[in-house]
Design an enzyme around this catalytic site. Structure first.
Site, PDB file in Angstrom:
ATOM      1  N   CYS A 132       0.819  -1.229   0.000  1.00  0.00           N
ATOM      2  CA  CYS A 132       0.000   0.000   0.000  1.00  0.00           C
ATOM      3  C   CYS A 132       0.846   1.270   0.000  1.00  0.00           C
ATOM      4  O   CYS A 132       0.330   2.357  -0.238  1.00  0.00           O
ATOM      5  CB  CYS A 132      -0.940  -0.001   1.193  1.00  0.00           C
ATOM      6  SG  CYS A 132      -1.884  -1.502   1.300  1.00  0.00           S
TER       7      CYS A 132
ATOM      8  N   HIS B 227      -3.395   6.699   3.327  1.00  0.00           N
ATOM      9  CA  HIS B 227      -3.777   5.448   2.660  1.00  0.00           C
ATOM     10  C   HIS B 227      -5.179   5.067   3.120  1.00  0.00           C
ATOM     11  O   HIS B 227      -5.487   5.106   4.307  1.00  0.00           O
ATOM     12  CB  HIS B 227      -2.776   4.342   3.015  1.00  0.00           C
ATOM     13  CG  HIS B 227      -3.232   2.983   2.612  1.00  0.00           C
ATOM     14  ND1 HIS B 227      -3.728   2.725   1.358  1.00  0.00           N
ATOM     15  CD2 HIS B 227      -3.291   1.817   3.300  1.00  0.00           C
ATOM     16  CE1 HIS B 227      -4.068   1.446   1.286  1.00  0.00           C
ATOM     17  NE2 HIS B 227      -3.814   0.881   2.458  1.00  0.00           N
TER      18      HIS B 227
ATOM     19  N   ASN C  48     -10.077  -0.886   0.299  1.00  0.00           N
ATOM     20  CA  ASN C  48      -8.631  -0.715   0.312  1.00  0.00           C
ATOM     21  C   ASN C  48      -8.079  -1.150  -1.048  1.00  0.00           C
ATOM     22  O   ASN C  48      -8.136  -2.326  -1.390  1.00  0.00           O
ATOM     23  CB  ASN C  48      -8.051  -1.567   1.444  1.00  0.00           C
ATOM     24  CG  ASN C  48      -6.551  -1.433   1.571  1.00  0.00           C
ATOM     25  OD1 ASN C  48      -5.883  -0.961   0.664  1.00  0.00           O
ATOM     26  ND2 ASN C  48      -6.022  -1.874   2.701  1.00  0.00           N
TER      27      ASN C  48
HETATM   28  N1  ACO Z   1     -18.483  -9.289   9.511  1.00  0.00           N
HETATM   29  C1  ACO Z   1     -18.982  -9.520  10.729  1.00  0.00           C
HETATM   30  N2  ACO Z   1     -18.239  -9.827  11.794  1.00  0.00           N
HETATM   31  C2  ACO Z   1     -16.897  -9.900  11.609  1.00  0.00           C
HETATM   32  C3  ACO Z   1     -16.307  -9.675  10.356  1.00  0.00           C
HETATM   33  C4  ACO Z   1     -17.164  -9.360   9.282  1.00  0.00           C
HETATM   34  N3  ACO Z   1     -16.697  -9.115   8.040  1.00  0.00           N
HETATM   35  N4  ACO Z   1     -14.968  -9.810  10.479  1.00  0.00           N
HETATM   36  C5  ACO Z   1     -14.713 -10.103  11.752  1.00  0.00           C
HETATM   37  N5  ACO Z   1     -15.884 -10.178  12.435  1.00  0.00           N
HETATM   38  C6  ACO Z   1     -16.082 -10.490  13.846  1.00  0.00           C
HETATM   39  C7  ACO Z   1     -14.900 -11.190  14.450  1.00  0.00           C
HETATM   40  O1  ACO Z   1     -14.974 -12.579  14.187  1.00  0.00           O
HETATM   41  C8  ACO Z   1     -15.065 -10.878  15.915  1.00  0.00           C
HETATM   42  O2  ACO Z   1     -16.037 -11.724  16.449  1.00  0.00           O
HETATM   43  P1  ACO Z   1     -15.872 -12.289  17.965  1.00  0.00           P
HETATM   44  O3  ACO Z   1     -15.899 -11.056  18.832  1.00  0.00           O
HETATM   45  O4  ACO Z   1     -17.077 -13.145  18.104  1.00  0.00           O
HETATM   46  O5  ACO Z   1     -14.572 -13.002  17.992  1.00  0.00           O
HETATM   47  C9  ACO Z   1     -15.645  -9.462  15.893  1.00  0.00           C
HETATM   48  O6  ACO Z   1     -16.180  -9.273  14.583  1.00  0.00           O
HETATM   49  C10 ACO Z   1     -14.654  -8.377  16.197  1.00  0.00           C
HETATM   50  O7  ACO Z   1     -13.478  -8.648  15.440  1.00  0.00           O
HETATM   51  P2  ACO Z   1     -12.211  -7.724  15.548  1.00  0.00           P
HETATM   52  O8  ACO Z   1     -11.106  -8.342  14.737  1.00  0.00           O
HETATM   53  O9  ACO Z   1     -11.934  -7.348  16.955  1.00  0.00           O
HETATM   54  O10 ACO Z   1     -12.727  -6.437  14.808  1.00  0.00           O
HETATM   55  P3  ACO Z   1     -11.978  -5.067  14.612  1.00  0.00           P
HETATM   56  O11 ACO Z   1     -12.732  -3.984  15.220  1.00  0.00           O
HETATM   57  O12 ACO Z   1     -10.513  -5.169  14.924  1.00  0.00           O
HETATM   58  O13 ACO Z   1     -12.083  -4.862  13.028  1.00  0.00           O
HETATM   59  C11 ACO Z   1     -10.812  -5.091  11.057  1.00  0.00           C
HETATM   60  C12 ACO Z   1     -11.512  -5.817  12.170  1.00  0.00           C
HETATM   61  C13 ACO Z   1     -11.823  -4.266  10.282  1.00  0.00           C
HETATM   62  C14 ACO Z   1     -10.152  -6.106  10.121  1.00  0.00           C
HETATM   63  C15 ACO Z   1      -9.759  -4.141  11.662  1.00  0.00           C
HETATM   64  O14 ACO Z   1      -8.927  -4.829  12.558  1.00  0.00           O
HETATM   65  C16 ACO Z   1      -8.895  -3.513  10.610  1.00  0.00           C
HETATM   66  O15 ACO Z   1      -9.354  -2.724   9.808  1.00  0.00           O
HETATM   67  N6  ACO Z   1      -7.590  -3.801  10.609  1.00  0.00           N
HETATM   68  C17 ACO Z   1      -6.694  -3.281   9.605  1.00  0.00           C
HETATM   69  C18 ACO Z   1      -6.841  -4.077   8.369  1.00  0.00           C
HETATM   70  C19 ACO Z   1      -6.162  -3.435   7.212  1.00  0.00           C
HETATM   71  O16 ACO Z   1      -6.298  -2.255   6.988  1.00  0.00           O
HETATM   72  N7  ACO Z   1      -5.411  -4.247   6.447  1.00  0.00           N
HETATM   73  C20 ACO Z   1      -4.709  -3.832   5.318  1.00  0.00           C
HETATM   74  C21 ACO Z   1      -3.700  -2.808   5.659  1.00  0.00           C
HETATM   75  S1  ACO Z   1      -2.244  -2.879   4.784  1.00  0.00           S
HETATM   76  C22 ACO Z   1      -2.680  -2.698   3.280  1.00  0.00           C
HETATM   77  O17 ACO Z   1      -3.467  -1.841   3.010  1.00  0.00           O
HETATM   78  C23 ACO Z   1      -2.141  -3.663   2.245  1.00  0.00           C
END
Ligand code: ACO
Length: 331
Positions: free
Chosen positions: A116, A258, A288
């Site tokens: 990214c 980003h 993204n």
């Molecule tokens: N739909 C519904 N529920 C979901 C989903 C979904 N798509 N995905 C995860 N959940 C659930 C999880 O299983 C979890 O359930 P549990 O509490 O029963 O275990 C709950 O939602 C909370 O999950 P978390 O991982 O704590 O959610 P969080 O608030 O951290 O959000 C996310 C997850 C959106 C992935 C966040 O961590 C994030 O954005 N991280 C950065 C990801 C990113 O930007 N990656 C790329 C960057 S580098 C690049 O751009 C190449």
């Protein structure tokens, strides 16, 4: 004279594929829902390349638009850089395919794999070649077809990513020019490489039935860890750019981070007291798009009358690697 030149953004362009995948569409494919995706990420839809579109095809549309905006002919381009992790092929580079499609003859062309941060890395490289006096016009493209590497059974990743391309022509500035690329700062922390990785298909795990059976041909991610590191890395890059240029946050007209997740963007803005009204957010439309995200957001902001010539803009990126960086410029 070598080392005496400066560069400017001469033209910009972008392209989003026609097909749109909404959160409601994803509800039918994986256990998720629109509300969760919007609340946790800010993403409402993402664009998906057509079956006949490869990354270089997306690059081509964005590049032609940037050349037109810069009012220069393809024959005046001295170098092509494509930031991508989803090139047409493992080899040769997507930049070479783009060069051929554009009809750009006998110039250097290569890809940058900085995930990214690929576009910011590309801009920095272009700036160095122009500052050194070696080249006058460089085409920098950030482009991805990430949807081909998504596991649409993995709800944590497949909701996040989309396809698109953005391109800039970076040119040598006239002596009197005030709109310049002021600085770039780039980083990487390979100790965190495993946080976001496409494990299969390279020399470590060459393509095989086993790689496919284990799902190693898809992108995998430790979302929470990425989140924390993303905020830390982009905040650090912003700080570095501000200090280096002796600029305060209120002297920056727009920040373009980003576009990975709206909450990450808000956390970075919060650290610098950049009001969200001066931060470009386009993730709702694109998801993204990795290396394409900053030029896509920039172009959208220009088209919508937000960013104007003469304004001071801070770009900040992070990505797999983990890579990160910033560019401060007067547009
Ligand atoms: N739909 C519904 N529920 C979901 C989903 C979904 N798509 N995905 C995860 N959940 C659930 C999880 O299983 C979890 O359930 P549990 O509490 O029963 O275990 C709950 O939602 C909370 O999950 P978390 O991982 O704590 O959610 P969080 O608030 O951290 O959000 C996310 C997850 C959106 C992935 C966040 O961590 C994030 O954005 N991280 C950065 C990801 C990113 O930007 N990656 C790329 C960057 S580098 C690049 O751009 C190449």
């Amino acid at each position: 004279m070598a080392g005496m030149f400066r560069s400017r953004v001469a033209g910009i362009g972008s392209y989003l594929p026609e097909k749109v995948l909404t959160n409601v569409d994803l509800e039918k494919m994986v256990e998720t829902n629109d509300q969760w995706i919007v609340e946790r990420t800010g993403i409402e839809r993402r664009h998906v390349a057509g079956p006949d579109e490869a990354t270089s095809d997306l690059c081509l549309v964005a590049a032609k638009r940037a050349l037109e905006d810069a009012k220069i002919n393809v024959s005046e381009i001295d170098m092509i850089i494509v930031g991508t992790v989803t090139g047409d092929h493992q080899m040769p580079s997507t930049a070479c395919f783009l060069q051929s499609k554009l009809g750009a003859k006998n110039i250097m062309a290569f890809d940058v794999n900085a995930a990214c941060s690929g576009f910011v890395y590309g801009i920095s490289i272009a700036d160095q070649f122009i500052r050194s006096g070696m080249y006058k016009n460089v085409l920098v493209v950030g482009a991805e077809v990430l949807t081909r590497y998504m596991n649409y059974k993995d709800r944590e990743t497949c909701i996040l990513f989309g396809d698109g391309a953005g391109a800039w022509v970076i040119s040598r500035a006239e002596n009197s020019e005030k709109n310049l690329i002021e600085s770039s700062h780039l980083h990487a922390d390979g100790n965190l490489a495993d946080l976001l990785i496409l494990p299969g298909g390279g020399s470590k795990h060459p393509q095989s039935q086993e790689v496919i059976d284990k799902g190693m041909n898809y992108m995998t991610m430790k979302g929470r860890e990425i989140f924390k590191n993303a905020v830390r890395a982009m905040a650090h890059s912003c700080q570095e750019a501000l200090e280096h240029n002796k600029v305060s946050p209120d002297q920056v007209d727009w920040v373009i981070p980003h576009q990975a997740n709206k909450r990450i963007i808000e956390a970075v803005a919060d650290q610098f007291k950049f009001p969200m009204e001066r931060v470009i957010v386009y993730v709702q439309e694109t998801g993204n798009t990795s290396a394409a995200s900053i030029p896509l957001a920039f172009d959208w902001a220009v088209q919508n009358g937000k960013i104007k010539r003469g304004q001071t803009i801070l770009l900040t990126a992070f990505g797999a690697g983990l890579t990160s960086g910033s560019v401060l410029l007067r547009y």
